[in-house]
Design an enzyme around this catalytic site. Structure first.
Site, PDB file in Angstrom:
ATOM      1  N   HIS A 296     -62.345  -5.910  14.969  1.00 33.49           N
ATOM      2  CA  HIS A 296     -61.772  -5.881  16.198  1.00 33.49           C
ATOM      3  C   HIS A 296     -60.620  -6.666  16.405  1.00 33.49           C
ATOM      4  CE1 HIS A 296     -63.307  -9.598  17.578  1.00 33.49           C
ATOM      5  NE2 HIS A 296     -64.654  -9.322  17.051  1.00 33.49           N
ATOM      6  N   CYS A 318     -68.269 -10.947  13.678  1.00 31.25           N
ATOM      7  CA  CYS A 318     -67.550  -9.789  13.526  1.00 31.25           C
ATOM      8  C   CYS A 318     -66.307 -10.338  12.757  1.00 31.25           C
ATOM      9  CB  CYS A 318     -67.013  -9.177  14.871  1.00 31.25           C
ATOM     10  SG  CYS A 318     -68.403  -8.476  15.885  1.00 31.25           S
TER      11      CYS A 318
END
Length: 343
Positions: A296, A318
């Site tokens: 992301h 992430c």
């Protein structure tokens, strides 16, 4: 003797550069923390006196009277415990404020931890958890800076003792300027010859290679590199992800199985973690393997961090890139693309 002297001088310059970068990073993190959303006034008890107390304390902080502001918030915490989460959050910001001469990261951490403990459902909790993570990193960097300063002092004393030898070496270097210039030209030619040509984006990619140790994400198509990006990982990056909440980035082979264009991190590509091996390991350990691992961009409102975000590992497992980079990656990576994550 010539090689030894230049090694010491170079070491001094490198350590000084590292120290300066950590100082800039620490200030950068604290300033970023000050723009976190405060969460409104939903926790005030609704009384005029409570609102007035917070307004007065906030005014003192705006004027730079931090001791008085802290006193005001402490008084508000005692009188209006229902709004104590706001008081603790504001006190934490003041303790960590870069303009506060008496700033104390330890006291700031204590405020945020007390908020999380005493007000587990507070809307200030997510930002308090983020501040705890950032301040813990700042504290660690401060300790590193102290170590580096001591090393610099030792090197500086050594350099001062050997000024005469350095002066002699400098005269020798001056006599060989022609030779040095020739060598520099050869080095420049070798560097140009050794530098790989810039990657040409042909797309679409059929594989994403994520190298955790190198902090690098590479898009590949038919075995050829399309483009590479610098990345940030989970706050606890070493080793594979084993359980929910361990802030580790997984290791293994997965796929891009979905994407979210309305993500709170600008845009996100979902990775198919956990796979069967991950689930089996978690069952053997008696824990939940966790999930929601994505590639992301930056948290909404923080795109101005840009490439500076790679200075630390700040995600919860992430893989993070800049907003512009996630847009480019999303265009080149269809759903079903293989994702290989190496240690």
């Amino acid at each position: 003797m010539l090689d030894g002297q230049w090694v010491k001088v170079k070491a001094t310059m490198e350590v000084t550069t590292v120290s300066r970068k950590w100082k800039q990073l620490c200030l950068f993190i604290v300033l970023a923390a000050l723009v976190f959303p405060a969460g409104g006034c939903s926790h005030l008890d609704g009384s005029f006196r409570a609102a007035s107390a917070f307004e007065e304390a906030g005014g003192r902080s705006d004027r730079g009277d931090y001791p008085a502001a802290l006193s005001g918030y402490e008084e508000a915490l005692k009188k209006y415990p229902a709004a104590g989460d706001r008081a603790l959050f504001e006190m934490g910001i003041i303790h960590a404020h870069p303009n506060n001469p008496q700033k104390d990261y330890g006291k700031a951490l204590e405020c945020y931890r007390t908020l999380i403990k005493d007000y587990p459902r507070s809307s200030y909790r997510p930002d308090s958890e983020m501040m705890i993570f950032y301040l813990a990193n700042v504290t660690m960097k401060d300790k590193l800076l102290d170590t580096q300063r001591n090393e610099i002092e030792v090197l500086q004393r050594e350099v001062n003792k050997q000024r005469d030898e350095i002066a002699t070496l400098q005269r020798e270097i001056g006599n060989k300027e022609g030779e040095i210039a020739s060598l520099q030209q050869e080095i420049t030619a070798l560097e140009k010859a050794a530098s790989p040509p810039p990657a040409v984006i042909k797309g679409p990619a059929d594989k994403i290679l994520i190298e955790k140790k190198e902090r690098r994400l590479t898009l590949m198509a038919k075995g050829e590199v399309l483009k590479s990006y610098k990345i940030s990982l989970g706050g606890n990056p070493n080793g594979p992800k084993e359980r929910q909440g361990d802030n580790k980035t997984p290791e293994g082979t997965y796929q891009i199985d979905s994407r979210n264009s309305d993500s709170q991190y600008h845009l996100s590509l979902h990775i198919s973690y956990p796979n069967e091996r991950d689930k089996r390991r978690a069952r053997q350990m008696g824990v939940s393997p966790g999930g929601d691992i994505m590639i992301h961009g930056m948290r909404n409102g923080f795109s101005w961090f840009g490439e500076y975000h790679t200075s630390i590992d700040w995600t919860r497992g992430c893989i993070a890139v800049t907003d512009n980079e996630i847009l480019e990656i999303s265009e080149l990576v269809p759903n079903g693309t293989v994702v290989e994550i190496t240690p």
